[in-house]
Design a protein around this motif. Structure first.
Motif, mmCIF file in Angstrom:
data_model
loop_
_atom_site.group_PDB
_atom_site.id
_atom_site.type_symbol
_atom_site.label_atom_id
_atom_site.label_comp_id
_atom_site.label_asym_id
_atom_site.label_seq_id
_atom_site.Cartn_x
_atom_site.Cartn_y
_atom_site.Cartn_z
ATOM 1 N N GLY A 1 3.108 6.099 -7.010
ATOM 2 C CA GLY A 1 2.640 6.514 -7.704
ATOM 3 C C GLY A 1 2.098 8.533 -8.150
ATOM 4 N N LEU A 2 2.536 8.767 -6.677
ATOM 5 C CA LEU A 2 2.756 10.366 -6.468
ATOM 6 C C LEU A 2 3.702 10.681 -7.334
ATOM 7 C CD1 LEU A 2 1.355 10.463 -3.053
ATOM 8 C CD2 LEU A 2 0.074 11.300 -4.706
ATOM 9 N N VAL B 1 0.665 -1.077 0.169
ATOM 10 C CA VAL B 1 -0.272 0.139 0.035
ATOM 11 C C VAL B 1 0.732 1.567 0.142
ATOM 12 C CG1 VAL B 1 -1.980 1.354 1.436
ATOM 13 C CG2 VAL B 1 -2.042 -0.966 0.837
ATOM 14 N N GLY B 2 1.356 0.925 0.952
ATOM 15 C CA GLY B 2 3.132 2.238 1.035
ATOM 16 C C GLY B 2 2.994 2.954 0.330
ATOM 17 N N ILE C 1 12.279 4.799 -9.015
ATOM 18 C CA ILE C 1 11.078 4.759 -8.876
ATOM 19 C C ILE C 1 10.631 3.115 -10.424
ATOM 20 C CG2 ILE C 1 7.830 5.591 -9.304
ATOM 21 C CD1 ILE C 1 9.746 7.958 -8.945
ATOM 22 N N ALA C 2 10.764 3.225 -11.020
ATOM 23 C CA ALA C 2 10.537 1.842 -11.799
ATOM 24 C C ALA C 2 10.632 0.848 -11.072
ATOM 25 C CB ALA C 2 10.612 2.210 -13.379
ATOM 26 N N ILE D 1 8.552 13.714 -9.077
ATOM 27 C CA ILE D 1 9.772 14.002 -7.525
ATOM 28 C C ILE D 1 10.376 13.021 -7.362
ATOM 29 C CG2 ILE D 1 8.513 16.127 -6.543
ATOM 30 C CD1 ILE D 1 7.040 14.557 -4.844
ATOM 31 N N PRO D 2 11.705 12.255 -6.786
ATOM 32 C CA PRO D 2 12.169 11.525 -6.626
ATOM 33 C C PRO D 2 11.815 11.068 -5.161
ATOM 34 C CG PRO D 2 13.505 13.506 -5.842
ATOM 35 C CD PRO D 2 12.650 13.957 -6.461
ATOM 36 N N LEU D 3 11.995 10.136 -5.218
ATOM 37 C CA LEU D 3 11.693 9.098 -3.733
ATOM 38 C C LEU D 3 12.631 8.348 -2.787
ATOM 39 C CD1 LEU D 3 8.858 6.529 -3.064
ATOM 40 C CD2 LEU D 3 9.706 5.174 -4.511
#
Length: 226
Positions: free
Chosen positions: A82-83, A75-76, A211-212, A89-91
């Protein structure tokens, strides 16, 4: 200046916060683990409105990557990815055990424990198993995250020459069978402050994920009976 959204749905307590340069502006907490999915996006919207922050103002999003609840981790991570993708923006990924250890390091600073001191976070993995790791006082990893079954001689070599601070919801089980004088236990609940500190540290050091490809850290294989 950094404006970060922090997401932690890895355990029984979910916490989301907006932090500016490591200092929390607003936060929300949910203690019903089965409701983390429905709580998350409503909470994000609420704390952004209360803090007067638009999602487009965020510089990065941090998420607790695991180990922990399989459903909570998914979930997190899915929400954070997605955001980040939508906002460009970076994760930032933060280990759940790293976070628990960081909290323990800060909460024991004034206890004047005899040196050397190590930190062993534990997350309950059911029965007598825990997710665990060992860190030094600088949060350097001495034992990588692993799923281990608790036994009487657990970490005997480390405890021989070190004082070890055990914390996290899995440490209660270990406390019940541990008789080593070098074992020290503290009780602490999830606290948004410590995640905001770690995410800020990673942000200023450009510790970002792809992110990918980034995935939750399950430590052990997820079993789906279906």
């Amino acid at each position: 200046m950094s404006l970060l959204l922090n997401i932690d749905t890895a355990s029984n307590i979910a916490v989301v916060s907006i932090a500016k340069d490591g200092y929390i502006l607003q936060e929300a907490t949910n203690k019903e683990q089965k409701d983390h999915a429905s709580f998350l996006h409503i909470a994000i919207k609420s704390i952004c409105q209360t803090a007067g922050v638009n999602l487009n103002q965020l510089n990065a999003i941090a998420v607790v990557a695991g180990p922990g609840s399989y459903t909570g981790l998914r979930v997190g991570m899915a929400s954070a990815k997605g955001l980040c993708y939508t906002l460009h923006i970076p994760l930032i990924a933060i280990g759940a055990l790293e976070l628990i250890a960081w909290q323990a390091i800060n909460e024991t600073k004034n206890l004047q424990l005899p040196l050397p001191v190590l930190f062993c976070p534990m997350i309950d993995a059911r029965r007598m198993e825990v997710f665990t790791a060992i860190f030094d006082a600088n949060l350097q990893s001495l034992l990588k995250p692993a799923a281990l079954v608790l036994e009487n001689d657990f970490f005997a070599n480390f405890l021989l020459t070190n004082k070890i601070v055990f914390s996290g919801n899995g440490s209660t089980k270990w406390r019940g069978i541990c008789s080593n004088a070098n074992a020290y236990f503290i009780e602490n609940e999830t606290n948004a402050l410590y995640m905001s500190q770690l995410s800020y540290k990673k942000f200023i050091n450009n510790k970002f994920e792809d992110i990918a490809y980034v995935q939750p850290l399950y430590v052990k294989e997820f079993f789906n009976p279906s």
